[in-house]
Enzyme design. Sequence first.
Site, PDB file in Angstrom:
ATOM      1  N   SER A 144     -12.554   3.070   7.469  1.00 52.35           N
ATOM      2  CA  SER A 144     -11.451   2.233   7.985  1.00 52.35           C
ATOM      3  C   SER A 144     -11.816   1.784   9.392  1.00 52.35           C
ATOM      4  O   SER A 144     -12.662   2.416  10.053  1.00 52.35           O
ATOM      5  CB  SER A 144     -10.176   3.073   8.025  1.00 52.35           C
ATOM      6  OG  SER A 144      -9.150   2.416   8.747  1.00 52.35           O
ATOM      7  N   TYR A 157      -5.189  10.697   9.883  1.00 50.67           N
ATOM      8  CA  TYR A 157      -5.953   9.611   9.246  1.00 50.67           C
ATOM      9  C   TYR A 157      -7.161   9.231  10.124  1.00 50.67           C
ATOM     10  O   TYR A 157      -8.277   9.089   9.635  1.00 50.67           O
ATOM     11  CB  TYR A 157      -5.015   8.425   9.045  1.00 50.67           C
ATOM     12  CG  TYR A 157      -5.562   7.289   8.218  1.00 50.67           C
ATOM     13  CD1 TYR A 157      -5.470   7.305   6.827  1.00 50.67           C
ATOM     14  CD2 TYR A 157      -6.154   6.183   8.823  1.00 50.67           C
ATOM     15  CE1 TYR A 157      -5.955   6.250   6.067  1.00 50.67           C
ATOM     16  CE2 TYR A 157      -6.636   5.123   8.068  1.00 50.67           C
ATOM     17  CZ  TYR A 157      -6.531   5.152   6.693  1.00 50.67           C
ATOM     18  OH  TYR A 157      -7.005   4.098   5.943  1.00 50.67           O
TER      19      TYR A 157
HETATM   20  P1  NAD Z   1      -3.861   2.616  -2.562  1.00 52.41           P
HETATM   21  O1  NAD Z   1      -2.690   3.488  -2.273  1.00 52.41           O
HETATM   22  O2  NAD Z   1      -3.672   1.340  -3.291  1.00 52.41           O
HETATM   23  O3  NAD Z   1      -4.979   3.436  -3.359  1.00 52.41           O
HETATM   24  C1  NAD Z   1      -5.253   4.779  -3.086  1.00 52.41           C
HETATM   25  C2  NAD Z   1      -5.889   5.380  -4.311  1.00 52.41           C
HETATM   26  O4  NAD Z   1      -6.144   6.774  -4.044  1.00 52.41           O
HETATM   27  C3  NAD Z   1      -4.971   5.319  -5.542  1.00 52.41           C
HETATM   28  O5  NAD Z   1      -5.737   5.092  -6.690  1.00 52.41           O
HETATM   29  C4  NAD Z   1      -4.372   6.719  -5.560  1.00 52.41           C
HETATM   30  O6  NAD Z   1      -3.955   7.122  -6.857  1.00 52.41           O
HETATM   31  C5  NAD Z   1      -5.585   7.529  -5.106  1.00 52.41           C
HETATM   32  N1  NAD Z   1      -5.216   8.878  -4.664  1.00 52.41           N
HETATM   33  C6  NAD Z   1      -4.333   9.237  -3.707  1.00 52.41           C
HETATM   34  N2  NAD Z   1      -4.255  10.586  -3.658  1.00 52.41           N
HETATM   35  C7  NAD Z   1      -5.090  11.066  -4.619  1.00 52.41           C
HETATM   36  C8  NAD Z   1      -5.447  12.368  -5.061  1.00 52.41           C
HETATM   37  N3  NAD Z   1      -4.916  13.471  -4.520  1.00 52.41           N
HETATM   38  N4  NAD Z   1      -6.350  12.471  -6.050  1.00 52.41           N
HETATM   39  C9  NAD Z   1      -6.881  11.376  -6.643  1.00 52.41           C
HETATM   40  N5  NAD Z   1      -6.590  10.117  -6.262  1.00 52.41           N
HETATM   41  C10 NAD Z   1      -5.704   9.977  -5.258  1.00 52.41           C
HETATM   42  O7  NAD Z   1      -4.530   2.388  -1.141  1.00 52.41           O
HETATM   43  P2  NAD Z   1      -5.757   1.470  -0.657  1.00 52.41           P
HETATM   44  O8  NAD Z   1      -5.257   0.705   0.503  1.00 52.41           O
HETATM   45  O9  NAD Z   1      -6.431   0.778  -1.774  1.00 52.41           O
HETATM   46  O10 NAD Z   1      -6.712   2.609  -0.062  1.00 52.41           O
HETATM   47  C11 NAD Z   1      -7.979   2.909  -0.576  1.00 52.41           C
HETATM   48  C12 NAD Z   1      -8.856   3.434   0.540  1.00 52.41           C
HETATM   49  O11 NAD Z   1      -9.040   2.402   1.503  1.00 52.41           O
HETATM   50  C13 NAD Z   1      -8.239   4.618   1.298  1.00 52.41           C
HETATM   51  O12 NAD Z   1      -9.235   5.562   1.602  1.00 52.41           O
HETATM   52  C14 NAD Z   1      -7.720   3.978   2.563  1.00 52.41           C
HETATM   53  O13 NAD Z   1      -7.680   4.875   3.629  1.00 52.41           O
HETATM   54  C15 NAD Z   1      -8.770   2.903   2.788  1.00 52.41           C
HETATM   55  N6  NAD Z   1      -8.337   1.811   3.655  1.00 52.41           N
HETATM   56  C16 NAD Z   1      -7.283   1.013   3.330  1.00 52.41           C
HETATM   57  C17 NAD Z   1      -6.924  -0.008   4.190  1.00 52.41           C
HETATM   58  C18 NAD Z   1      -5.775  -0.934   3.900  1.00 52.41           C
HETATM   59  O14 NAD Z   1      -5.421  -1.724   4.779  1.00 52.41           O
HETATM   60  N7  NAD Z   1      -5.207  -0.921   2.720  1.00 52.41           N
HETATM   61  C19 NAD Z   1      -7.619  -0.206   5.374  1.00 52.41           C
HETATM   62  C20 NAD Z   1      -8.678   0.629   5.678  1.00 52.41           C
HETATM   63  C21 NAD Z   1      -9.043   1.627   4.803  1.00 52.41           C
END
Ligand code: NAD
Length: 262
Positions: A144, A157
């Site tokens: 991130s 985080y």
């Molecule tokens: P999201 O909530 O759409 O997806 C998260 C995924 O992780 C889902 O499939 C969820 O089921 C899974 N998950 C959560 N807890 C779990 C567990 N205990 N066991 C198995 N699976 C689990 O969120 P996203 O935004 O797509 O995030 C994905 C990654 O990207 C994360 O690591 C997040 O930190 C990172 N990220 C997101 C953003 C953003 O702006 N959305 C920015 C930077 C980084």
Amino acid sequence: MLEGKTALVTGSTSGIGLGIALALAGSGAHVMLNGLGDADGALDRAGRAAQAGGRGARVRYHGADMSRPAEIEDMVRSCEREFGALDILVNNAGIQHVANVEDFPPERWDAIIAINLSSAFHAMRLALPGMKHRGWGRVVNIASAHGLVASAGKSAYVAAKHGLVGLTKAAALECAASGVTVNAICPGWVLTPLVQQQVDARAARDGVDDAEAKRRLLAEKQPSLRFTTPEQLAELALFLCSSAADNVLGVAWGVDGGWTAQ
Ligand code: NAD
């Protein structure tokens, strides 16, 4: 491009992970999906992406809870059994909780460190020996902008994502001469369920509608004033899996609309 390769994408039932899984399946890689929530929906979409790609990719699902090392081990082993190997590991599963340090519930801290950081260590320690043995592998860690800079209220985080960037660099050095690369992608705001929760919280806090809450969220951090899409991140992940990226090692690649350039 990835025909015959095998991939595991953690947290791929929604958002960024699902976007990357669809792109990998469309490029011919057999993909093991993982995550909570709508597994059938994700399997259906990935199956259609594989079919559209026309390269014979198969998709499967494993419901490992990424906070549980024994379940992560079972998932890696079942991926190897199902597909014969694990060539591409995308550590993407993640959760968020916003509170100041003194108000942060210790169990949320533990869950964020376990799911956003330790799970990547466990999956890597299990997957890397096979990759090194075969002389080819790719690890893509979804960190991130918060792996590079901080925001108030996100101590767990930020700690986990800084840790993931550090883990990426150390593992990249260990793998440097083996044909295995380890890299991180550092997105800024991407409009997924994880971020929509923060948009909703801001709308409630500021008494504004969804569109205004999104505008304020972007304006605070992301100079482009645009969300990155999962599809754009998936293209970068595909590049990191390509032979053009054979010598890309240990990078923390920002896709953040200028967030960390400030
Ligand atoms: P999201 O909530 O759409 O997806 C998260 C995924 O992780 C889902 O499939 C969820 O089921 C899974 N998950 C959560 N807890 C779990 C567990 N205990 N066991 C198995 N699976 C689990 O969120 P996203 O935004 O797509 O995030 C994905 C990654 O990207 C994360 O690591 C997040 O930190 C990172 N990220 C997101 C953003 C953003 O702006 N959305 C920015 C930077 C980084």
